[in-house]
Write a protein that holds these residues in place. Structure first.
Motif, short mmCIF file in Angstrom:
data_model
loop_
_atom_site.label_atom_id
_atom_site.label_comp_id
_atom_site.label_asym_id
_atom_site.label_seq_id
_atom_site.Cartn_x
_atom_site.Cartn_y
_atom_site.Cartn_z
N ALA A 1 0.82 -1.22 0.00
CA ALA A 1 0.00 0.00 0.00
C ALA A 1 0.85 1.27 0.00
O ALA A 1 0.38 2.33 -0.38
N LEU A 2 2.11 1.16 0.42
CA LEU A 2 3.00 2.31 0.44
C LEU A 2 3.59 2.52 -0.95
O LEU A 2 4.25 1.62 -1.48
N GLN A 3 3.36 3.68 -1.53
CA GLN A 3 3.90 3.95 -2.86
C GLN A 3 4.67 5.26 -2.85
O GLN A 3 4.17 6.28 -2.39
N ARG B 1 8.22 -1.39 -5.74
CA ARG B 1 6.80 -1.73 -5.75
C ARG B 1 6.63 -3.23 -5.62
O ARG B 1 7.24 -4.01 -6.35
N LEU B 2 5.81 -3.64 -4.66
CA LEU B 2 5.50 -5.04 -4.44
C LEU B 2 4.21 -5.36 -5.18
O LEU B 2 3.16 -4.79 -4.89
N TYR B 3 4.29 -6.27 -6.16
CA TYR B 3 3.12 -6.62 -6.95
C TYR B 3 2.33 -7.79 -6.37
O TYR B 3 1.14 -7.90 -6.58
N GLY B 4 3.01 -8.67 -5.66
CA GLY B 4 2.29 -9.81 -5.10
C GLY B 4 3.22 -10.74 -4.37
O GLY B 4 4.42 -10.47 -4.22
N CYS B 5 2.65 -11.83 -3.88
CA CYS B 5 3.45 -12.81 -3.15
C CYS B 5 2.83 -14.19 -3.29
O CYS B 5 1.67 -14.33 -3.66
N CYS B 6 3.61 -15.19 -2.98
CA CYS B 6 3.15 -16.57 -2.95
C CYS B 6 3.54 -17.13 -1.60
O CYS B 6 4.73 -17.20 -1.27
N VAL B 7 2.54 -17.49 -0.80
CA VAL B 7 2.82 -17.99 0.54
C VAL B 7 2.48 -19.47 0.69
O VAL B 7 2.50 -20.00 1.78
N LEU C 1 1.43 5.21 7.17
CA LEU C 1 2.01 4.25 8.10
C LEU C 1 3.45 4.66 8.36
O LEU C 1 4.23 4.74 7.42
N LYS C 2 3.81 4.93 9.58
CA LYS C 2 5.20 5.28 9.90
C LYS C 2 5.98 3.97 10.06
O LYS C 2 5.68 3.16 10.92
N VAL C 3 6.98 3.79 9.20
CA VAL C 3 7.71 2.53 9.14
C VAL C 3 9.19 2.76 9.36
O VAL C 3 9.78 3.65 8.74
N GLY C 4 9.79 1.97 10.23
CA GLY C 4 11.25 1.94 10.38
C GLY C 4 11.77 0.74 9.63
O GLY C 4 11.38 -0.39 9.92
N HIS C 5 12.64 0.94 8.63
CA HIS C 5 13.11 -0.17 7.79
C HIS C 5 14.00 -1.12 8.56
O HIS C 5 13.88 -2.33 8.45
N ILE C 6 14.93 -0.63 9.32
CA ILE C 6 15.84 -1.36 10.22
C ILE C 6 16.98 -2.09 9.51
O ILE C 6 17.99 -2.36 10.13
N SER D 1 14.16 -1.76 -0.78
CA SER D 1 13.45 -3.04 -0.80
C SER D 1 13.71 -3.79 0.50
O SER D 1 14.44 -3.33 1.37
N ASP D 2 13.14 -4.98 0.60
CA ASP D 2 13.32 -5.92 1.72
C ASP D 2 12.87 -5.32 3.04
O ASP D 2 13.66 -4.84 3.84
N PHE D 3 11.59 -5.40 3.27
CA PHE D 3 10.99 -4.88 4.50
C PHE D 3 10.78 -5.98 5.53
O PHE D 3 9.91 -5.87 6.39
#
Length: 132
Positions: A4-6, A12-18, A74-79, A97-99
């Motif tokens: 949702a963060l753009q 940009r994250l398009y999708g995932c497979c879990v 959304l306030k995000v700390g990447h870390i 990338s890599d959150f």
């Protein structure tokens, strides 16, 4: 949540497979790989970074982090900011990338964690001062 963060400096994250193994994330295609690849690869035909491009990359990373910390809903700390987590598009624009270790800043949660986080082998120099 991350999809949702753009911002121009966030990948940009398009999708995932879990389902099953391995778990997969589908990001936008980044033509120039990671900043680590550009800086440290010894392959023939490797890209070289002039100073204006390096400056552009640094400013782009800072803009992405400022968005995550201050401007996004959304306030995000990447870390886990490091060269392997900075991807470069065809115009050498950096994208964070890599959150995987990212933390949400929740106003009602006032507990401050002092736990060391990050990829093993990569640690901010100030941690070495505190924990040696």
């Amino acid at each position: 949540m991350i999809s949702a963060l753009q911002h121009p400096n966030l990948v940009r994250l398009y999708g995932c497979c879990v389902e099953g193994s391995p778990l997969l994330l589908v990001y936008e295609y980044m033509e120039n790989n990671s900043l680590a690849h550009v800086l440290f690869s010894e392959k023939e035909g490797q890209l070289t970074l002039d100073w204006p491009t390096r400056h552009k990359i640094c400013v782009g990373i800072a803009k992405g982090l400022a968005f995550l910390h201050e401007e996004s809903p959304l306030k995000v700390g990447h870390i886990d900011i490091k060269t392997t987590n900075i991807l470069l598009d065809k115009d050498m624009n950096p994208k964070i990338s890599d959150f995987g270790l990212a933390k949400l800043d929740e106003k009602e949660n006032t507990h401050i964690s002092t736990r060391v986080a990050g990829t093993i082998g990569y640690m901010a120099p100030e941690y070495a001062l505190w924990f040696s």
